[in-house]
Design a protein around this motif. Structure first.
Motif, PDB file in Angstrom:
ATOM      1  N   GLU A 147     -43.682  96.983 -82.176  1.00 48.20           N
ATOM      2  CA  GLU A 147     -43.649  95.481 -81.801  1.00 48.20           C
ATOM      3  C   GLU A 147     -42.500  95.105 -80.959  1.00 48.20           C
ATOM      4  O   GLU A 147     -42.312  94.120 -80.433  1.00 48.20           O
ATOM      5  CB  GLU A 147     -43.942  94.765 -83.119  1.00 48.20           C
ATOM      6  N   GLN A 182     -48.056 100.282 -84.202  1.00 46.95           N
ATOM      7  CA  GLN A 182     -47.843  99.720 -83.035  1.00 46.95           C
ATOM      8  C   GLN A 182     -46.339  99.356 -82.889  1.00 46.95           C
ATOM      9  O   GLN A 182     -45.751  98.984 -83.830  1.00 46.95           O
ATOM     10  CB  GLN A 182     -48.532  98.267 -82.520  1.00 46.95           C
ATOM     11  N   LYS A 241     -48.015 105.416 -81.919  1.00 48.27           N
ATOM     12  CA  LYS A 241     -49.330 104.685 -81.849  1.00 48.27           C
ATOM     13  C   LYS A 241     -50.305 105.725 -82.499  1.00 48.27           C
ATOM     14  O   LYS A 241     -51.418 105.866 -83.314  1.00 48.27           O
ATOM     15  CB  LYS A 241     -49.763 104.180 -80.764  1.00 48.27           C
TER      16      LYS A 241
END
Length: 261
Positions: A112, A110, A105
């Motif tokens: 997932e 991100q 991050k």
């Protein structure tokens, strides 16, 4: 000893790498432990002979799986060194563990997908049960990382390319530090967070002719590290269900609190 500080007066060997041990050491000290920091592993960039091919195909991967914090850092470092604008990557990211996801991050991506337990074996199980699906995957990794995830993907017919972006090595300057410590101090707890640290530890003590470790509690971060300890005849008494250094510290505290009771 108090219930607030169940490690009061206990000498704890911490073998995590430099730059990754601070929060673990803080938790041990907060519980009253006396920390002896001897990093038994270190990391450096690795030039994989397949690097050019991996870079050329970078845009073709629909998933990039990162298995460690080091994997994240060294992956993006290699891209930066090659002048590749990694912010434009279109692939989705998966990470083994919340710590790896947090580092990811920091680069603007991100995670997932994160397996239920933070291990390659758990990820492989989830691939086998169709909880994780992909077409073509890139796995940046260390030189000692197993092929568990890639093997599971290939068995499902997924194209899985591994790319070694860093290597683990034994910082030789720490060997004498470790030997001197074990010869002069009673270590109540020996903590290990990787199989490599176990191997480097055993190499050092065997070279020094040290055989008596019966007084020490062996604490391992997870089952893969514990398996390596078992291989060398070390009896692991502490091994958390969640494979993080924070959980390891909490489990050590819990162990000595039970001893207190």
């Amino acid at each position: 000893m108090t219930s607030d500080q169940p490690l009061l007066g206990k000498h704890v060997l911490v073998t995590r790498p430099r730059g990754q041990a601070d929060s673990f050491i803080d938790k041990i000290k907060a519980a009253g432990g006396i920390v002896h920091f001897v990093p038994l592993i270190a990391f450096r960039s690795f030039l994989d002979k397949r690097e050019k091919e991996r870079l050329q195909q970078l845009s073709t991967y629909d998933w990039i799986i990162l298995t460690s914090k080091n994997g994240v850092d060294f992956f993006f470092r290699r891209l930066e060194e090659k002048g590749i604008e990694w912010k434009s990557l279109q692939a989705r990211f998966a990470a083994i563990g919340t710590k790896t996801a947090a580092v990811l991050k920091s680069y603007g991506f991100q995670a997932e997908y994160i397996p239920e337990k933070f291990s390659a074996d758990q990820f492989a199980e989830e691939i086998n049960s169709d909880r994780f699906e992909a077409n073509k995957v890139l796995i940046p990794k260390g030189n000692l990382a197993r092929t568990t995830i890639a093997d599971a993907l290939r068995e499902k017919g997924v194209a899985a390319d591994e790319w070694v972006v860093y290597e683990t090595y034994f910082p030789e300057e720490e060997k004498q530090h470790l030997i001197d410590l074990l010869k002069t101090e009673k270590t109540d707890v020996l903590t290990f967070t990787s199989p490599s640290a176990i191997r480097h530890f055993m190499e050092s003590i065997q070279e020094a002719g040290i055989h008596e470790l019966k007084q020490s509690v062996i604490a391992c971060i997870g089952p893969v590290t514990k398996k390596e300890a078992d291989h060398f005849g070390l009896h692991t008494l502490v091994c958390p269900d969640t494979y993080t250094s924070e959980s390891l510290a909490e489990e050590i505290v819990r162990y000595f609190r039970k001893e207190e009771d």
